[in-house]
Design an enzyme around this catalytic site. Structure first.
Site, PDB file in Angstrom:
ATOM      1  CE1 TYR A  57      56.092  41.333   8.341  1.00 31.92           C
ATOM      2  CE2 TYR A  57      56.952  40.720   6.189  1.00 31.92           C
ATOM      3  CZ  TYR A  57      57.095  41.395   7.390  1.00 31.92           C
ATOM      4  OH  TYR A  57      58.225  42.133   7.630  1.00 31.92           O
ATOM      5  CE1 TYR A 109      55.508  36.301   3.985  1.00 34.10           C
ATOM      6  CE2 TYR A 109      53.770  37.784   3.297  1.00 34.10           C
ATOM      7  CZ  TYR A 109      54.182  36.680   3.997  1.00 34.10           C
ATOM      8  OH  TYR A 109      53.265  35.928   4.672  1.00 34.10           O
TER       9      TYR A 109
HETATM   10  P1  NAD Z   1      53.715  28.166  12.071  1.00 28.06           P
HETATM   11  O1  NAD Z   1      54.458  27.314  11.123  1.00 28.06           O
HETATM   12  O2  NAD Z   1      54.309  28.420  13.403  1.00 28.06           O
HETATM   13  O3  NAD Z   1      52.247  27.536  12.335  1.00 28.06           O
HETATM   14  C1  NAD Z   1      51.510  26.895  11.363  1.00 28.06           C
HETATM   15  C2  NAD Z   1      50.370  26.124  11.994  1.00 28.06           C
HETATM   16  O4  NAD Z   1      49.593  25.511  10.942  1.00 28.06           O
HETATM   17  C3  NAD Z   1      50.814  24.951  12.902  1.00 28.06           C
HETATM   18  O5  NAD Z   1      49.918  24.861  13.998  1.00 28.06           O
HETATM   19  C4  NAD Z   1      50.643  23.726  12.008  1.00 28.06           C
HETATM   20  O6  NAD Z   1      50.403  22.519  12.704  1.00 28.06           O
HETATM   21  C5  NAD Z   1      49.402  24.146  11.239  1.00 28.06           C
HETATM   22  N1  NAD Z   1      49.216  23.400   9.986  1.00 28.06           N
HETATM   23  C6  NAD Z   1      50.043  23.303   8.917  1.00 28.06           C
HETATM   24  N2  NAD Z   1      49.492  22.524   7.967  1.00 28.06           N
HETATM   25  C7  NAD Z   1      48.292  22.121   8.442  1.00 28.06           C
HETATM   26  C8  NAD Z   1      47.262  21.287   7.942  1.00 28.06           C
HETATM   27  N3  NAD Z   1      47.329  20.736   6.735  1.00 28.06           N
HETATM   28  N4  NAD Z   1      46.200  21.050   8.737  1.00 28.06           N
HETATM   29  C9  NAD Z   1      46.094  21.604   9.977  1.00 28.06           C
HETATM   30  N5  NAD Z   1      47.021  22.440  10.487  1.00 28.06           N
HETATM   31  C10 NAD Z   1      48.112  22.676   9.732  1.00 28.06           C
HETATM   32  O7  NAD Z   1      53.419  29.510  11.279  1.00 28.06           O
HETATM   33  P2  NAD Z   1      53.155  31.027  11.685  1.00 28.06           P
HETATM   34  O8  NAD Z   1      54.332  31.816  11.251  1.00 28.06           O
HETATM   35  O9  NAD Z   1      52.634  31.175  13.046  1.00 28.06           O
HETATM   36  O10 NAD Z   1      52.008  31.374  10.648  1.00 28.06           O
HETATM   37  C11 NAD Z   1      50.643  31.489  10.966  1.00 28.06           C
HETATM   38  C12 NAD Z   1      50.023  32.606  10.137  1.00 28.06           C
HETATM   39  O11 NAD Z   1      50.631  33.848  10.504  1.00 28.06           O
HETATM   40  C13 NAD Z   1      50.247  32.440   8.618  1.00 28.06           C
HETATM   41  O12 NAD Z   1      49.112  32.895   7.940  1.00 28.06           O
HETATM   42  C14 NAD Z   1      51.413  33.391   8.367  1.00 28.06           C
HETATM   43  O13 NAD Z   1      51.475  33.827   7.036  1.00 28.06           O
HETATM   44  C15 NAD Z   1      51.063  34.520   9.328  1.00 28.06           C
HETATM   45  N6  NAD Z   1      52.149  35.448   9.646  1.00 28.06           N
HETATM   46  C16 NAD Z   1      53.375  35.009  10.044  1.00 28.06           C
HETATM   47  C17 NAD Z   1      54.381  35.928  10.302  1.00 28.06           C
HETATM   48  C18 NAD Z   1      55.756  35.495  10.738  1.00 28.06           C
HETATM   49  O14 NAD Z   1      56.681  36.301  10.697  1.00 28.06           O
HETATM   50  N7  NAD Z   1      55.948  34.297  11.179  1.00 28.06           N
HETATM   51  C19 NAD Z   1      54.138  37.302  10.194  1.00 28.06           C
HETATM   52  C20 NAD Z   1      52.865  37.721   9.825  1.00 28.06           C
HETATM   53  C21 NAD Z   1      51.881  36.791   9.541  1.00 28.06           C
END
Ligand code: NAD
Length: 384
Positions: free
Chosen positions: A223, A233
């Site tokens: 992000y 961030y």
């Molecule tokens: P989320 O919390 O919805 O999903 C996280 C996932 O990681 C889940 O499936 C969880 O079970 C898994 N997880 C956590 N710890 C774990 C472990 N030790 N072993 C195995 N699995 C594990 O988060 P999200 O927002 O979808 O984030 C996913 C990616 O997208 C990240 O890199 C985040 O930085 C990026 N991102 C998020 C956003 C946003 O606004 N949410 C924007 C841009 C990028």
């Protein structure tokens, strides 16, 4: 059990099995309607149970016709407490995908661990031979290192303290928050948890075990966001980890050129997920962003973003000059950001309901845990 939401700050400690199933069903329906395109057929998704990872898994299954292996860290029900949303999502996804004729196997446990990597490698070897795509979408607060020590990530600034507006999710109050500066150890730990080290370890382990196809593609998510969120961030402790993630993508593509591997970082839009709700300042920004993007007809959720990534941006090889895939293109449009900045200066507790899409924020929040779906009967007894 009759399952009701129990919200504590930025987390809901219950999840509704039928509602989570409805969430997955709707995401699948969206992708089915959008149609298929040519793409990888054996996809490993690490962090596959919620947010962008779940949407990735659905998007490749129903956009490429891919078989998937998912890895996530979720809690099963103990009979008295519900399981986590990600646990129900995974179960629902497996059911739907299997019904539709796709292979879908999931592992629940610590993705950072060597044991998990070994189990997944053995399954790929046995069931597929080789995987041809790896999506790394893990978002974790902490990591157990190979020597057993635990390191935690922090959401702090780098260099100087930040005071800005935020929303108190307990009562929708707009107030000022001061975010402290991360020290060097905290920054290094955040990089260990959220940077590229574990992604690289997965890819190296898969290549060494000869279960990653030549010419495979791997993606991780990042992000960037607008000026309002930079200090917390992009330029904060999490941003340092994301820089490391991007450097890792370059390194993997370079060092695995013989194998034809292409590693990308996709910069996604800010959305309500379990991880983003925990970041100071960001939820308020999201509620203003939703308001403007919905007005402009540009709003997307996780599944719209991931469908656009896998069926449009990635097949077209569309990157910016640095090599990032940009799914935040609509979020960062000048007409969107100038309006969000204007709202940012004006927003208060009294006018948040009018200036921001706080209802939209909370609707997404509840739906993440399987609540607030109009076609689910929440008064019914459900098997948890
Ligand atoms: P989320 O919390 O919805 O999903 C996280 C996932 O990681 C889940 O499936 C969880 O079970 C898994 N997880 C956590 N710890 C774990 C472990 N030790 N072993 C195995 N699995 C594990 O988060 P999200 O927002 O979808 O984030 C996913 C990616 O997208 C990240 O890199 C985040 O930085 C990026 N991102 C998020 C956003 C946003 O606004 N949410 C924007 C841009 C990028």
């Amino acid at each position: 059990m009759i399952v009701e939401p129990k919200v504590k700050g930025f987390i809901c400690t219950t999840a509704h099995p039928e509602g989570c199933k409805e969430n997955v069903r709707r995401q699948i329906a969206y992708c089915k309607e959008k149609g298929m395109t040519e793409g990888p057929k054996k996809v490993l998704v690490i962090g596959s149970s919620t947010g962008y990872g779940l949407a990735s898994r659905i998007a490749v299954t129903y956009g490429y016709g891919a078989d998937t292996i998912g890895v996530a860290f979720e809690k099963e029900s103990n009979g008295r407490r519900t399981a986590t949303a990600g646990w129900y999502n995974t179960k629902a996804f497996e059911e739907f995908a299997t019904e539709d004729g796709y292979y879908a196997k999931s592992f629940n446990g610590d993705g950072f661990s060597k044991e998990m990597k070994e189990q997944v490698i053995e399954t790929i070897r046995k069931d597929w031979g080789k995987a041809d795509m790896v999506v790394y979408s893990m978002a974790a607060p902490r990591r157990t290192m190979p020597d057993g020590t635990m390191v935690s990530s922090v959401l702090k600034t780098v260099g100087k303290e930040l005071t800005n507006k935020t929303i108190d999710l307990r009562n929708n109050e707009i107030k000022e928050v001061t975010v402290p500066v991360a020290n060097e150890e905290e920054i290094q730990n955040t990089i260990k948890v959220m940077g590229g080290e574990d992604w690289e370890a997965w890819i190296r382990a898969l290549v060494e075990a000869d279960v990653l196809a030549e010419g495979a593609v791997t993606l991780a998510y990042s992000y960037i966001g607008p000026d309002i969120t930079h200090a917390i961030y992009k330029d904060g402790s999490i941003g340092q980890a994301k820089k490391h993630l991007f450097e890792t993508s370059k390194k993997l593509t370079e060092e695995m050129a013989d194998h034809g591997l292409k590693a990308y970082v996709s910069v996604n839009k800010a959305l309500v997920t379990q991880s983003s709700a925990a970041i100071p300042i960001v939820p308020l920004y999201i509620s203003l962003l939703y308001k403007i993007m919905k007005e402009e007809g540009l709003h997307e959720g996780c599944i719209e973003q991931m469908n656009r990534l896998f069926t449009k941006k990635l097949p077209a090889g569309e990157t910016d000059s640095e090599g990032y895939i940009r799914l935040d293109d609509w979020e960062l449009q000048e007409n969107v950001q100038s309006k969000v900045s204007e709202l940012w200066t004006k927003v208060t507790t009294e006018n948040i309901g009018e200036l921001g899409d706080i209802d939209g924020y909370w609707e997404d929040f509840y739906q993440m845990f399987g609540f607030h779906y109009d076609n689910v009967d929440y008064s019914a007894d459900v098997e948890i």
